[in-house]
Enzyme design. Structure first.
Site, mmCIF file in Angstrom:
data_model
loop_
_atom_site.group_PDB
_atom_site.id
_atom_site.type_symbol
_atom_site.label_atom_id
_atom_site.label_comp_id
_atom_site.label_asym_id
_atom_site.label_seq_id
_atom_site.Cartn_x
_atom_site.Cartn_y
_atom_site.Cartn_z
ATOM 1 N N LYS A 197 0.795 -1.232 0.000
ATOM 2 C CA LYS A 197 0.000 0.000 0.000
ATOM 3 C C LYS A 197 0.824 1.277 0.000
ATOM 4 O O LYS A 197 1.764 1.416 0.753
ATOM 5 C CB LYS A 197 -0.881 0.022 1.246
ATOM 6 C CG LYS A 197 -1.951 -1.043 1.246
ATOM 7 C CD LYS A 197 -2.782 -0.871 2.491
ATOM 8 C CE LYS A 197 -3.917 -1.882 2.549
ATOM 9 N NZ LYS A 197 -4.535 -1.846 3.885
ATOM 10 N N GLY A 347 9.016 -6.270 7.367
ATOM 11 C CA GLY A 347 8.846 -7.703 7.632
ATOM 12 C C GLY A 347 8.890 -8.558 6.375
ATOM 13 O O GLY A 347 9.612 -9.561 6.306
ATOM 14 N N GLY A 370 7.650 -2.678 11.524
ATOM 15 C CA GLY A 370 6.967 -1.408 11.758
ATOM 16 C C GLY A 370 7.882 -0.363 12.367
ATOM 17 O O GLY A 370 7.836 0.808 11.991
HETATM 18 P P1 ADP Z 1 7.077 -4.945 4.174
HETATM 19 O O1 ADP Z 1 6.535 -5.913 5.189
HETATM 20 O O2 ADP Z 1 8.411 -5.361 3.648
HETATM 21 O O3 ADP Z 1 7.040 -3.531 4.668
HETATM 22 P P2 ADP Z 1 4.516 -4.711 2.874
HETATM 23 O O4 ADP Z 1 3.878 -5.325 4.067
HETATM 24 O O5 ADP Z 1 4.268 -3.296 2.614
HETATM 25 O O6 ADP Z 1 6.103 -5.000 2.898
HETATM 26 O O7 ADP Z 1 4.042 -5.469 1.567
HETATM 27 C C1 ADP Z 1 4.239 -6.832 1.362
HETATM 28 C C2 ADP Z 1 3.111 -7.438 0.585
HETATM 29 O O8 ADP Z 1 2.869 -6.749 -0.621
HETATM 30 C C3 ADP Z 1 3.415 -8.860 0.192
HETATM 31 O O9 ADP Z 1 2.526 -9.713 0.875
HETATM 32 C C4 ADP Z 1 3.204 -8.889 -1.307
HETATM 33 O O10 ADP Z 1 2.506 -10.044 -1.755
HETATM 34 C C5 ADP Z 1 2.364 -7.667 -1.548
HETATM 35 N N1 ADP Z 1 2.496 -7.186 -2.925
HETATM 36 C C6 ADP Z 1 3.624 -6.795 -3.566
HETATM 37 N N2 ADP Z 1 3.371 -6.463 -4.835
HETATM 38 C C7 ADP Z 1 2.062 -6.655 -5.031
HETATM 39 C C8 ADP Z 1 1.192 -6.487 -6.153
HETATM 40 N N3 ADP Z 1 1.640 -6.059 -7.323
HETATM 41 N N4 ADP Z 1 -0.121 -6.771 -5.976
HETATM 42 C C9 ADP Z 1 -0.594 -7.192 -4.790
HETATM 43 N N5 ADP Z 1 0.187 -7.368 -3.681
HETATM 44 C C10 ADP Z 1 1.486 -7.100 -3.810
HETATM 45 MG MG MG Z 2 4.479 -6.391 5.779
#
Ligand code: ADP
Ligand code: MG
Length: 393
Positions: A197, A347, A370
């Site tokens: 997001k 994460g 976070g």
């Molecule tokens: P982090 O934990 O590293 O901060 P986020 O929690 O923001 O990362 O996002 C991770 C999630 O985003 C993963 O579960 C991944 O499947 C999803 N994601 C990445 N690219 C896409 C996409 N194009 N469409 C839908 N979900 C996505």
């Molecule tokens: Mg995450």
């Protein structure tokens, strides 16, 4: 780091309450990923080598303020004992007369591990009584749980207000690496952002635009930017409420912000769905972009080459499915192969790097999902803010 460090404390024969992050995955009574325990070992070993008596406390899962055998620390104690090679005296509570007695009678060998802090409703409320009970067990307090530092809880803030407090070695490393990225990065500094997001990461984007030379954007969040540019993005994940914000960020960032040029699209978010690699403005109606394409990986690789500092948060695609993992893998390999100081936070991004076995190639992998993002946003972390500055010691 300008906070008092465990290395500034006189530790000999002192009981030290140590907040660690042992919030590890457990299955059938066994720890399935001991990364967090491993990362806590240097600080524990340091305390032992200085003659301190460490009393460890952590939360584990979400037991909602009451004892729940499913979230008891016993599997952690077992794994910790194996990894540390020292006895672990695991207690079945975290405060109270029995705990005090057990600590009093402890022969001082190895470490004590208290029960899950979240078995107590006072933990997440930063309750004074729970904090008093914990503080009564020790002479000093060391916080080595960076991943919990964005929460003002009894074990992160309350106890720190009641005992002479300092940052542990892991906490210190986390803050030093994040500070080196945010405050004095070596240029060129290339940041990579992805994940689900835009709304989660507006603050992070803003903050990075202030310090980075280039910001590469992948993951689902790029579709909000594309939609804001007027592209058809099919059924890709878009946050309609953030189109204006995305437009504003693109204007503010100019050439700094680099978006994908191609994506891997599918009809469904399923492992065996039919896929097509298309230009970003050619996503078929009803299809969704689930990964960045090979041309984008190449573009990002070029932009990363020569970087002196890299910060990465958020996978480039739905890396949990092999069909949409290549973008994340390509970027991970580019970061791993770079000579830059590379810091990975978040994460899922960390999980992706671990899954590829590339953790040893990165300069620093943050244990705080976070917490690392809030820190990058420039927010004050309560568990860090409460620690005294070094000058005051
Ligand atoms: P982090 O934990 O590293 O901060 P986020 O929690 O923001 O990362 O996002 C991770 C999630 O985003 C993963 O579960 C991944 O499947 C999803 N994601 C990445 N690219 C896409 C996409 N194009 N469409 C839908 N979900 C996505
Ligand atoms: Mg995450």
């Amino acid at each position: 780091m300008n906070k008092r460090s465990v290395r500034d404390l006189d530790l000999r024969d002192k009981r030290v309450l140590v907040r660690v992050d042992f919030n590890v995955p457990i299955k059938d009574g066994a720890v399935t990923d001991d990364t967090r325990i491993e990362r806590a070992l240097p600080n524990i070993r340091y305390l032992l080598s200085e003659g301190a008596k460490p009393i460890l406390i952590s939360h584990l899962g979400r037991p909602k303020g009451e004892p729940n055998p499913q979230y008891a620390m016993d599997p952690v104690a077992k794994r910790l004992e194996q990894l540390l090679g020292e006895p672990v005296l695991k207690l079945d509570a975290a405060v109270g007369p029995e705990v005090e007695e057990a600590v009093e009678n402890w022969d001082g060998a190895g470490v004590v591990l208290l029960e899950n802090s979240r078995f107590y409703p006072g933990e997440t409320k930063n309750d004074p009584e729970l904090s008093d009970g914990l503080a009564a067990l020790a002479d000093l307090y060391v916080n080595d749980a960076f991943g919990a530092a964005h929460r003002a809880h009894a074990t992160t803030v309350g106890v720190a207000e009641r005992l002479p407090a300092a940052a542990g070695l892991l906490m210190e490393a986390e803050l030093d690496y994040l500070d080196s990225v945010l405050q004095s990065p070596e240029h060129p500094f290339v940041a990579i952002l992805g994940g689900a997001k835009v709304s989660d990461k507006i603050g992070v984007i803003e903050s990075l635009l202030g310090v980075a030379d280039t910001l590469l954007i992948g993951g689902a969040m790029c579709f909000t930017f594309f939609k804001a540019r007027g592209y058809e993005v099919g059924a890709s994940l878009v946050e309609e409420d953030y189109l204006e914000e995305a437009k504003r960020l693109m204007e503010e960032a100019g050439d700094k912000l680099v978006l994908p040029v191609d994506v891997v699209a599918a009809e469904k978010m399923e492992e065996d769905a039919a896929t097509r690699t298309v230009k970003v403005d050619e996503i078929p109606a009803g299809w969704m972009g689930l990964d960045v394409g090979p041309e984008t990986v190449e573009l990002f690789r070029e932009r990363l080459s020569g970087a002196k500092t890299i910060f990465w948060n958020g996978p480039m695609g739905v890396f949990e499915m092999d069909a949409f993992a290549k973008g994340t893998e390509g970027v991970a390999r580019a970061v791993a192969g770079s000579d830059a100081t590379s810091v990975i936070g978040g994460g899922d991004s960390v999980a992706a790097v671990n899954k590829l076995g590339l953790e040893g190639e990165m300069s620093h992998i943050s244990t705080g999902g976070g917490a690392s993002l809030e820190y990058v946003e420039g927010k004050e972390l309560p568990g860090v803010a409460v620690l005294p500055d070094r000058e005051e010691s």
